[in-house]
Scaffold this motif. Structure first.
Motif, PDB file in Angstrom:
ATOM      1  N   ALA A 159       0.797  -1.226   0.000  1.00 28.30           N
ATOM      2  CA  ALA A 159       0.000   0.000   0.000  1.00 28.30           C
ATOM      3  C   ALA A 159       0.834   1.284   0.000  1.00 28.30           C
ATOM      4  N   PRO A 160       1.863   1.418   0.871  1.00 25.31           N
ATOM      5  CA  PRO A 160       2.659   2.653   0.860  1.00 25.31           C
ATOM      6  C   PRO A 160       3.342   2.901  -0.484  1.00 25.31           C
ATOM      7  N   HIS A 161       3.796   1.816  -1.117  1.00 19.87           N
ATOM      8  CA  HIS A 161       4.485   1.942  -2.410  1.00 19.87           C
ATOM      9  C   HIS A 161       3.507   2.316  -3.519  1.00 19.87           C
ATOM     10  N   VAL A 162       2.284   1.787  -3.411  1.00 24.68           N
ATOM     11  CA  VAL A 162       1.240   2.136  -4.384  1.00 24.68           C
ATOM     12  C   VAL A 162       0.951   3.630  -4.323  1.00 24.68           C
ATOM     13  N   VAL A 163       0.861   4.159  -3.112  1.00 23.33           N
ATOM     14  CA  VAL A 163       0.585   5.588  -2.933  1.00 23.33           C
ATOM     15  C   VAL A 163       1.712   6.428  -3.513  1.00 23.33           C
ATOM     16  N   VAL A 164       2.954   6.061  -3.215  1.00 21.02           N
ATOM     17  CA  VAL A 164       4.117   6.792  -3.731  1.00 21.02           C
ATOM     18  C   VAL A 164       4.103   6.798  -5.255  1.00 21.02           C
ATOM     19  N   MET A 165       3.799   5.663  -5.825  1.00 21.42           N
ATOM     20  CA  MET A 165       3.788   5.553  -7.285  1.00 21.42           C
ATOM     21  C   MET A 165       2.677   6.410  -7.880  1.00 21.42           C
ATOM     22  N   HIS A 166       1.521   6.457  -7.200  1.00 24.20           N
ATOM     23  CA  HIS A 166       0.395   7.214  -7.714  1.00 24.20           C
ATOM     24  C   HIS A 166       0.647   8.722  -7.675  1.00 24.20           C
ATOM     25  N   LYS A 167       1.507   9.154  -6.775  1.00 22.82           N
ATOM     26  CA  LYS A 167       1.813  10.582  -6.666  1.00 22.82           C
ATOM     27  C   LYS A 167       2.636  11.088  -7.847  1.00 22.82           C
ATOM     28  N   ASN A 168       3.200  10.172  -8.600  1.00 23.09           N
ATOM     29  CA  ASN A 168       3.918  10.547  -9.816  1.00 23.09           C
ATOM     30  C   ASN A 168       2.891  10.927 -10.883  1.00 23.09           C
ATOM     31  N   LYS A 195      -5.155   5.745   3.887  1.00 20.36           N
ATOM     32  CA  LYS A 195      -5.986   6.952   4.073  1.00 20.36           C
ATOM     33  C   LYS A 195      -5.521   8.068   3.126  1.00 20.36           C
ATOM     34  N   TYR A 196      -5.308   7.668   1.901  1.00 19.18           N
ATOM     35  CA  TYR A 196      -4.769   8.563   0.877  1.00 19.18           C
ATOM     36  C   TYR A 196      -5.912   9.093   0.018  1.00 19.18           C
ATOM     37  N   ASP A 197      -6.035  10.404  -0.086  1.00 21.76           N
ATOM     38  CA  ASP A 197      -7.097  11.025  -0.878  1.00 21.76           C
ATOM     39  C   ASP A 197      -6.618  11.176  -2.321  1.00 21.76           C
ATOM     40  N   TYR A 198      -6.807  10.110  -3.095  1.00 19.74           N
ATOM     41  CA  TYR A 198      -6.322  10.092  -4.481  1.00 19.74           C
ATOM     42  C   TYR A 198      -7.076  11.099  -5.347  1.00 19.74           C
ATOM     43  N   LYS A 199      -8.307  11.452  -5.002  1.00 20.03           N
ATOM     44  CA  LYS A 199      -9.094  12.377  -5.823  1.00 20.03           C
ATOM     45  C   LYS A 199      -8.489  13.778  -5.815  1.00 20.03           C
ATOM     46  N   LYS A 200      -7.923  14.175  -4.694  1.00 21.32           N
ATOM     47  CA  LYS A 200      -7.285  15.493  -4.627  1.00 21.32           C
ATOM     48  C   LYS A 200      -5.956  15.507  -5.352  1.00 21.32           C
ATOM     49  N   GLN A 201      -5.335  14.343  -5.431  1.00 23.11           N
ATOM     50  CA  GLN A 201      -4.000  14.266  -6.010  1.00 23.11           C
ATOM     51  C   GLN A 201      -4.016  14.346  -7.533  1.00 23.11           C
ATOM     52  N   HIS A 202      -4.923  13.587  -8.162  1.00 22.85           N
ATOM     53  CA  HIS A 202      -4.937  13.476  -9.627  1.00 22.85           C
ATOM     54  C   HIS A 202      -6.288  13.805 -10.210  1.00 22.85           C
ATOM     55  N   LYS A 203      -6.273  14.208 -11.447  1.00 22.07           N
ATOM     56  CA  LYS A 203      -7.506  14.282 -12.218  1.00 22.07           C
ATOM     57  C   LYS A 203      -7.883  12.866 -12.611  1.00 22.07           C
ATOM     58  N   GLY A 206      -9.785   8.622 -16.824  1.00 21.93           N
ATOM     59  CA  GLY A 206     -10.028   7.268 -17.313  1.00 21.93           C
ATOM     60  C   GLY A 206      -8.773   6.432 -17.239  1.00 21.93           C
ATOM     61  N   ASN A 207      -8.447   5.799 -18.361  1.00 21.79           N
ATOM     62  CA  ASN A 207      -7.299   4.911 -18.425  1.00 21.79           C
ATOM     63  C   ASN A 207      -6.010   5.618 -18.809  1.00 21.79           C
ATOM     64  N   LYS A 208      -6.104   6.933 -19.106  1.00 24.08           N
ATOM     65  CA  LYS A 208      -4.906   7.668 -19.502  1.00 24.08           C
ATOM     66  C   LYS A 208      -4.081   8.025 -18.280  1.00 24.08           C
ATOM     67  N   ASN A 209      -2.829   8.425 -18.506  1.00 26.94           N
ATOM     68  CA  ASN A 209      -1.998   8.830 -17.379  1.00 26.94           C
ATOM     69  C   ASN A 209      -2.630   9.996 -16.666  1.00 26.94           C
ATOM     70  N   ALA A 210      -2.589   9.913 -15.330  1.00 27.45           N
ATOM     71  CA  ALA A 210      -3.195  10.978 -14.539  1.00 27.45           C
ATOM     72  C   ALA A 210      -2.290  12.202 -14.522  1.00 27.45           C
ATOM     73  N   ALA A 211      -2.882  13.360 -14.211  1.00 26.61           N
ATOM     74  CA  ALA A 211      -2.098  14.593 -14.141  1.00 26.61           C
ATOM     75  C   ALA A 211      -2.458  15.358 -12.882  1.00 26.61           C
ATOM     76  N   TYR A 212      -1.526  16.080 -12.339  1.00 28.67           N
ATOM     77  CA  TYR A 212      -1.793  16.859 -11.129  1.00 28.67           C
ATOM     78  C   TYR A 212      -2.838  17.937 -11.414  1.00 28.67           C
ATOM     79  N   LYS A 213      -3.603  18.260 -10.369  1.00 24.67           N
ATOM     80  CA  LYS A 213      -4.498  19.401 -10.453  1.00 24.67           C
ATOM     81  C   LYS A 213      -3.699  20.647 -10.135  1.00 24.67           C
ATOM     82  N   TYR A 214      -3.980  21.693 -10.859  1.00 22.50           N
ATOM     83  CA  TYR A 214      -3.293  22.966 -10.600  1.00 22.50           C
ATOM     84  C   TYR A 214      -4.292  24.029 -10.206  1.00 22.50           C
TER      85      TYR A 214
END
Length: 214
Positions: A159-168, A195-203, A206-214
């Motif tokens: 789980a911790p590694h999944v979160v770190v990877m998703h933050k990229n 307890k990671y809020d992935y919705k705030k982190q990425h747009k 769909g299946n495309k690479n996610a991008a940070y919200k600005y």
């Protein structure tokens, strides 16, 4: 013309038939003559077995991986063998070569067949009784049977590694699934564990690479 047929069976959907089917194909048995069931051997109305029996003609041969695949109910096994005799069909147990048409016509061969059939029936009943006894003992202790609730130990570990990877910002959910060999649902379970809020982190793209919200 003599035809060769094969019958395979596993007890549950989760079990794999590949070993049995591969063995049949190595013997040169045509794919359309291979019949397989995913069903308990206690059910006498197995669909594929019934299809096989309807195709048998005098002089044909039936092979099966071992006697327990054909059935673990001794009475039903005896009924099947009588059917083979009546039609004039040869049969062969691939795991126990001494169980075949010719051997079972002798008193010694018939005894071996009965012993193996009875053992299969015994082990099935014994296994069922042990499972029932285990569940009953667990119930008396206030425990319920089935899979334990909550995330698995492996998900907790990754789980911790999944979160770190998703933050990229260049990493997608699919990338994470592939990297850790887990399902999409398991990825979100990992977020929940941390307890990671992935919705705030990425747009959510769909299946495309996610991008940070600005």
């Amino acid at each position: 013309m003599r035809e060769e047929f094969a019958y395979g069976r596993v007890s549950t959907e989760s079990q794999n038939l590949d070993i049995q089917v591969d063995r049949f194909k190595l013997l040169g048995i045509k794919e359309e003559n291979i019949f397989v069931d995913k069903d308990s051997s206690k059910n006498d109305d197995r669909k594929e077995l019934q299809k096989l029996l309807s195709k048998l003609r005098k002089g044909d041969k039936v092979v099966f991986y071992d006697l327990t695949r054909l059935g673990r109910n001794l009475r039903y096994l005896l009924t099947l063998v009588d059917t083979f005799y009546e039609i004039g069909v040869d049969f062969q147990d691939l795991s126990n070569p001494f169980i075949n048409t010719e051997s079972t016509r002798t008193s010694e061969g018939e005894l071996i067949f009965l012993i193996f059939g009875a053992l299969g029936q015994y082990f099935r009943k014994s296994s069922n009784e042990k499972v029932k006894a285990g569940l009953e003992a667990a119930r008396r202790r206030g425990k319920k049977g089935g899979r334990p609730s909550g995330p698995s130990e492996r998900l907790k570990e990754v789980a911790p590694h999944v979160v770190v990877m998703h933050k990229n910002p260049d990493t997608s959910i699919k990338d994470i699934m592939k990297a850790f060999g887990i399902s999409q649902g398991s990825v979100y379970k990992c977020f929940s564990i941390e307890k990671y809020d992935y919705k705030k982190q990425h747009k959510n793209v769909g299946n495309k690479n996610a991008a940070y919200k600005y």
